[in-house]
Every structure is written in C-alpha cells, then in structure tokens.
Design a protein around this motif. Structure first.
Motif, PDB file in Angstrom:
ATOM      1  N   VAL A  66     -42.942 -63.864 -34.568  1.00  0.00           N
ATOM      2  CA  VAL A  66     -44.020 -63.234 -33.786  1.00  0.00           C
ATOM      3  C   VAL A  66     -43.769 -61.740 -33.662  1.00  0.00           C
ATOM      4  CG1 VAL A  66     -45.104 -63.115 -31.516  1.00  0.00           C
ATOM      5  CG2 VAL A  66     -44.612 -65.344 -32.535  1.00  0.00           C
ATOM      6  N   LEU A  67     -42.531 -61.359 -33.373  1.00  0.00           N
ATOM      7  CA  LEU A  67     -42.204 -59.937 -33.263  1.00  0.00           C
ATOM      8  C   LEU A  67     -42.402 -59.216 -34.599  1.00  0.00           C
ATOM      9  CD1 LEU A  67     -38.953 -60.131 -31.079  1.00  0.00           C
ATOM     10  CD2 LEU A  67     -41.264 -59.523 -30.342  1.00  0.00           C
ATOM     11  N   VAL A  68     -42.114 -59.900 -35.696  1.00  0.00           N
ATOM     12  CA  VAL A  68     -42.296 -59.308 -37.019  1.00  0.00           C
ATOM     13  C   VAL A  68     -43.769 -59.003 -37.278  1.00  0.00           C
ATOM     14  CG1 VAL A  68     -42.215 -59.819 -39.495  1.00  0.00           C
ATOM     15  CG2 VAL A  68     -40.206 -60.230 -38.067  1.00  0.00           C
ATOM     16  N   PHE A  69     -44.664 -59.906 -36.875  1.00  0.00           N
ATOM     17  CA  PHE A  69     -46.097 -59.665 -37.081  1.00  0.00           C
ATOM     18  C   PHE A  69     -46.558 -58.433 -36.307  1.00  0.00           C
ATOM     19  CE2 PHE A  69     -46.183 -64.517 -37.458  1.00  0.00           C
ATOM     20  CZ  PHE A  69     -45.848 -64.451 -38.790  1.00  0.00           C
ATOM     21  N   VAL A  70     -46.041 -58.256 -35.106  1.00  0.00           N
ATOM     22  CA  VAL A  70     -46.372 -57.057 -34.332  1.00  0.00           C
ATOM     23  C   VAL A  70     -45.894 -55.816 -35.081  1.00  0.00           C
ATOM     24  CG1 VAL A  70     -45.960 -55.824 -32.166  1.00  0.00           C
ATOM     25  CG2 VAL A  70     -46.303 -58.307 -32.138  1.00  0.00           C
ATOM     26  N   GLY A  71     -44.683 -55.885 -35.632  1.00  0.00           N
ATOM     27  CA  GLY A  71     -44.163 -54.750 -36.380  1.00  0.00           C
ATOM     28  C   GLY A  71     -44.989 -54.425 -37.610  1.00  0.00           C
ATOM     29  N   TYR A  72     -45.389 -55.450 -38.361  1.00  0.00           N
ATOM     30  CA  TYR A  72     -46.210 -55.235 -39.552  1.00  0.00           C
ATOM     31  C   TYR A  72     -47.527 -54.536 -39.210  1.00  0.00           C
ATOM     32  CZ  TYR A  72     -43.762 -57.830 -43.273  1.00  0.00           C
ATOM     33  OH  TYR A  72     -42.872 -58.238 -44.241  1.00  0.00           O
ATOM     34  N   ALA A  73     -48.094 -54.882 -38.072  1.00  0.00           N
ATOM     35  CA  ALA A  73     -49.399 -54.330 -37.705  1.00  0.00           C
ATOM     36  C   ALA A  73     -49.349 -52.821 -37.500  1.00  0.00           C
ATOM     37  CB  ALA A  73     -49.914 -55.014 -36.436  1.00  0.00           C
ATOM     38  N   PHE A  74     -48.163 -52.279 -37.236  1.00  0.00           N
ATOM     39  CA  PHE A  74     -48.078 -50.857 -36.883  1.00  0.00           C
ATOM     40  C   PHE A  74     -47.274 -50.035 -37.885  1.00  0.00           C
ATOM     41  CE2 PHE A  74     -48.933 -53.013 -32.848  1.00  0.00           C
ATOM     42  CZ  PHE A  74     -50.024 -52.277 -32.402  1.00  0.00           C
ATOM     43  N   VAL A  75     -46.939 -50.596 -39.064  1.00  0.00           N
ATOM     44  CA  VAL A  75     -46.205 -49.797 -40.048  1.00  0.00           C
ATOM     45  C   VAL A  75     -47.106 -48.705 -40.607  1.00  0.00           C
ATOM     46  CG1 VAL A  75     -44.636 -51.661 -40.691  1.00  0.00           C
ATOM     47  CG2 VAL A  75     -46.784 -51.385 -41.939  1.00  0.00           C
ATOM     48  N   THR A  76     -46.492 -47.558 -40.899  1.00  0.00           N
ATOM     49  CA  THR A  76     -47.267 -46.414 -41.397  1.00  0.00           C
ATOM     50  C   THR A  76     -46.729 -45.871 -42.713  1.00  0.00           C
ATOM     51  OG1 THR A  76     -45.912 -44.916 -40.069  1.00  0.00           O
ATOM     52  CG2 THR A  76     -47.980 -45.712 -39.079  1.00  0.00           C
ATOM     53  N   ASN A  77     -45.667 -46.487 -43.257  1.00  0.00           N
ATOM     54  CA  ASN A  77     -45.100 -46.013 -44.508  1.00  0.00           C
ATOM     55  C   ASN A  77     -44.345 -47.144 -45.196  1.00  0.00           C
ATOM     56  OD1 ASN A  77     -42.547 -46.169 -43.132  1.00  0.00           O
ATOM     57  ND2 ASN A  77     -42.901 -44.108 -42.329  1.00  0.00           N
ATOM     58  N   VAL A  78     -43.897 -46.865 -46.404  1.00  0.00           N
ATOM     59  CA  VAL A  78     -43.187 -47.879 -47.194  1.00  0.00           C
ATOM     60  C   VAL A  78     -41.893 -48.300 -46.519  1.00  0.00           C
ATOM     61  CG1 VAL A  78     -41.953 -48.259 -49.365  1.00  0.00           C
ATOM     62  CG2 VAL A  78     -44.195 -47.168 -49.393  1.00  0.00           C
ATOM     63  N   GLN A  79     -41.200 -47.352 -45.902  1.00  0.00           N
ATOM     64  CA  GLN A  79     -39.937 -47.683 -45.237  1.00  0.00           C
ATOM     65  C   GLN A  79     -40.154 -48.713 -44.126  1.00  0.00           C
ATOM     66  OE1 GLN A  79     -41.052 -44.707 -45.985  1.00  0.00           O
ATOM     67  NE2 GLN A  79     -39.436 -43.386 -46.823  1.00  0.00           N
ATOM     68  N   GLY A  80     -41.268 -48.577 -43.415  1.00  0.00           N
ATOM     69  CA  GLY A  80     -41.577 -49.542 -42.361  1.00  0.00           C
ATOM     70  C   GLY A  80     -41.838 -50.931 -42.913  1.00  0.00           C
ATOM     71  N   VAL A  81     -42.528 -50.999 -44.042  1.00  0.00           N
ATOM     72  CA  VAL A  81     -42.783 -52.293 -44.680  1.00  0.00           C
ATOM     73  C   VAL A  81     -41.467 -52.949 -45.090  1.00  0.00           C
ATOM     74  CG1 VAL A  81     -43.857 -53.447 -46.649  1.00  0.00           C
ATOM     75  CG2 VAL A  81     -45.060 -51.575 -45.499  1.00  0.00           C
ATOM     76  N   ILE A  82     -40.582 -52.187 -45.692  1.00  0.00           N
ATOM     77  CA  ILE A  82     -39.298 -52.739 -46.144  1.00  0.00           C
ATOM     78  C   ILE A  82     -38.471 -53.225 -44.950  1.00  0.00           C
ATOM     79  CG2 ILE A  82     -37.095 -52.128 -47.222  1.00  0.00           C
ATOM     80  CD1 ILE A  82     -38.684 -50.295 -49.114  1.00  0.00           C
ATOM     81  N   LEU A  83     -38.481 -52.464 -43.846  1.00  0.00           N
ATOM     82  CA  LEU A  83     -37.743 -52.886 -42.656  1.00  0.00           C
ATOM     83  C   LEU A  83     -38.290 -54.206 -42.104  1.00  0.00           C
ATOM     84  CD1 LEU A  83     -35.613 -52.249 -40.496  1.00  0.00           C
ATOM     85  CD2 LEU A  83     -37.382 -50.986 -39.246  1.00  0.00           C
TER      86      LEU A  83
END
Length: 416
Positions: free
Chosen positions: A72-89
């Motif tokens: 669930v926390l991961v889905f919240v994180g995905y919703a707010f990524v703004t760059n490739v580094q965020g996607v990889i994290l």
C-alpha cells in the motif's frame, strides 16, 4: 490466501503497464528500462534467503500482513514519482513486498496441501494469481488509459487493503505450522537441500530461465508502447492474452504431474516452449506485411479518444507470442513448485527450499533485464530476444543433464 495472491499479482501487472508509460514520459533508453527490472530483483536477491528462514520459524500471518501494508505504501510512492530515480526506488520497495507475499503464500499452500496433490494445490493457487494478473492487465490498463496514475494506484491500494482484512480476520495464526527454530538450521539446511541433485538441477535451471524470462516480462509492454505507440489499454489486452492461457490450465496440468509423475519433463517442455515464444516477439517488426491495423469502436476513453481504439499489426504478433509464453508457464510452474516443496519437506524447511528457488531466480532477474537492454541498444530487438531464448534453451539442457545424476540427502543435525 487467494486474496493475497490476487492483490500481489494484480499489482505486478498494473505496474508493468505503468512502467511503459514512465519509459515513454521520461524518454528512457533500453538500458535504463532494464534497470526497472533489475531494481525490483536486486533487493529480493539480498533478502530472500533470510526471509525464508524467518517464515519457516515464524508466524506466516504476520508476514502476510506486513507485505500487504508495504505494498500500500509503495502505491502511494508510485503516485508521486517525478523522475526515473523515483521509479527505480519504488521498484526496490515493491520487490521487497512482492517477495514477502509470494514466498509466504507459496510456503503455506505447499505445507497445508494434501500429500500426493501438491501439484494440484499449487497449480490452483497459481491460477488465482494468473487470473488476477489478467485482471490487472485489463482493468489496470483501462484505468491508466482513462485516468492515468492516481486512480489506478488508489484501486490497487483498496484491493490490497481488502486482502489484508481477509488475512487479519479469517486466516488463523501460524497457518500450516512451523518448524522448530533449532531444527530449521539455516545454512546447514540449505547445504543439505543443495546435496540433492534435483535441487541443484532446479537451481541451475532457474538461473538461466530467469535471465530470459525476465527480459520478456520487462521489455514486452515497454516495446509495445515505445515502438508501436500502443494505448495502455491495448498493452493490457496484449498481456491479458498470455495471462489467460497461463491461468486456464495450471490446476489441470498440476493434477497431471501428480498422476503421471516425471515432473522434470513438464519443466523442460514448458521452458522450451517459452523460448519459442521469446523468439516470436521480434517478428512484430514485420507484422504489417501479414496483418492489417484494426480499429475497434469504443466509447470515448480518455487517451484512446474519438470513440475508437487502434490495434496496430504488431499487436497480433505480440499477443500470439505472449500466449505461447503463457501456455509454457502453465506446463512448467506447478511441477517446479511441487518439486521444491517435496524436497524441502525432507528437512522441515519448505520456505527454505522455496527461498532457494527464489534466490536462483533473482540472480538472473538482476542481470537479465539490464544486460538485454544494453545489447538491445547496441544491436537490435531481434538479437536481444534471441539471446533471451538462447539462455532459456541452454538452461533447460543443463537441467536435464543434472537432474538424472545421483544424489545423497544428508539431514542436518539440530544444533550443529
């Protein structure tokens, strides 16, 4: 348990389509796209062996709840990524959650299954995951096409929370029973498992299989989007065909492995068929010479717009290739999982055996996508998928040679 499999598999499929959108939005290279798969796997490689021991000696219900909460926390994180580094994290955190849910769920099902029917039980459990993955392709693809990221991740979070409620209030504590920590001896148990020729053969096989298969799983949706401009809903439909062929027959094939025996032959046949599916993927480049583009009339659906949806010629080739891969998995998976469970039971370490199964996969999963991405950038799509197929075929040959060699199982002594 089926609820946790549903939540895990649906999330994996929907995010796979979202990764194709991220690749398109951020204009990534094939090498960076390979890192999407590598990041997911590298953390799993690090945690899967200690995690297997913890599950063997701990309360599986708590591990399932923890894995669902992390997702669930991961889905919240995905919703707010703004760059490739965020996607990889986020892929790294998703990898942790997926490992917890898959390893725990498979272990519990393997332990509570009736003797002589593990292929059927594990095959049926996998069918739930496959149908859920299909659901993620279709519904997740549609949500991403119409609403893009936020609504899609909100739906995933809601389904995951529902699965958590089911685990909390329905699943009993310590499901399946656990080994005594003094008997689940960690390193000694793993060494004893590896003393079996069947386990060594399976581990070696999965190293090569994972290299090739993860290249297909990682790059197929990205290829469909970036090379042919397919709408996310169309990409989801493409992937759904492969999931459907994978979902329909696993329970039946698992029952066949129980009744006919010779599980290693099912594994080899499925792997070689998967290699064929991988070889078919690059033929999408020439699909226009055989298939016409098809326009499907639809209500206006956001990005699809205009009341129609275009299926380019490549859609039909890629769909056929992935359906072949789905049939291949339905032949291979029940036999593979049942063999690992059977060997693990000799040492009261089912999760330990499944963690060996998983860690062998993670090595190829870490190396495979980024290697194929680099080769793709340097050569062509045909060379990239031919390499993936070659690894699968070579791994199958090694597996068959190793499986028939004699082995001696040595049970560890508690306290050694």
């Amino acid at each position: 348990m089926s609820g946790t499999a549903f939540a895990r598999a649906q999330a994996y499929s929907t995010v796979a389509i979202a990764l194709a959108l991220y690749a398109d939005v951020f204009g990534t290279t094939s090498t960076v796209e390979g890192l999407f798969g590598t990041a997911f796997a590298v953390v799993q490689l690090l945690i899967v062996l200690p995690l297997g021991r913890k599950i063997d000696t701990g309360n599986a219900k708590r591990w399932l709840l923890g894995g669902l909460a992390l997702n669930v926390l991961v889905f919240v994180g995905y919703a707010f990524v703004t760059n490739v580094q965020g996607v990889i994290l986020m892929r790294m955190f998703q990898g942790i959650g997926a490992s917890v849910l898959w390893l725990t769920g498979s272990t519990v099902i393997g332990e509570i299954a009736t003797d002589g029917e593990r292929g059927l039980w594990l095959g049926t459990y996998n069918q739930v995951g496959a149908f859920s993955s299909l659901f993620g392709d279709l519904v997740g693809g549609a949500l991403l096409a119409i609403y893009e990221f936020y609504v899609a991740y909100a739906v995933l979070a809601g389904i995951t929370l529902l699965a958590g409620v089911g685990v909390l209030f329905v699943l009993r504590n310590n499901p399946g029973g656990k080994a005594d920590p003094d008997e689940a001896t960690g390193r000694e148990t793993l060494e004893s498992l590896l003393s079996l020729s069947s386990v060594r053969a399976l581990v070696s096989f999965r190293l090569g299989l994972s290299f090739g298969k993860m290249a297909v799983i990682t790059f197929l949706p990205i290829y469909a989007r970036t090379a042919f401009g397919m709408n996310p809903f169309v990409v989801g439909g493409l992937l759904a065909g492969g999931k459907l062929t994978k979902a329909l027959t696993q329970g039946y094939v698992g029952d066949l492995t129980d009744r006919w025996g010779g599980k290693h032959r099912f594994i080899a046949a499925g792997a070689l068929l998967y290699a064929l599916g991988a070889l078919l993927i690059p033929l999408a480049e020439d699909a226009a010479t055989v298939f016409p583009a098809v326009t499907v009339a639809l209500p206006s659906v956001g990005e699809a717009g205009g009341g129609s949806l275009l299926l380019p010629p490549a859609f039909f080739v890629l769909s056929a290739a992935y359906m072949v891969c789905g049939i291949a998995d339905s032949i291979r998976l029940p036999a593979s999982m049942a063999l690992f469970v059977e060997e693990g039971e000799q040492f009261d370490a089912v999760a330990g055996a499944m963690s060996l199964r998983s860690v062998a996969w993670k090595v190829g999963q870490v190396v495979g996508p980024v290697t194929v991405g680099v080769i793709w950038d340097a050569t062509s799509v045909g060379v990239a998928f031919a390499l993936a197929a070659a690894f699968i075929a070579a791994a199958t040959g090694v597996f068959l040679l190793m499986y028939d060699s004699p082995s001696v199982a040595v049970r560890p002594t508690p306290g050694d």
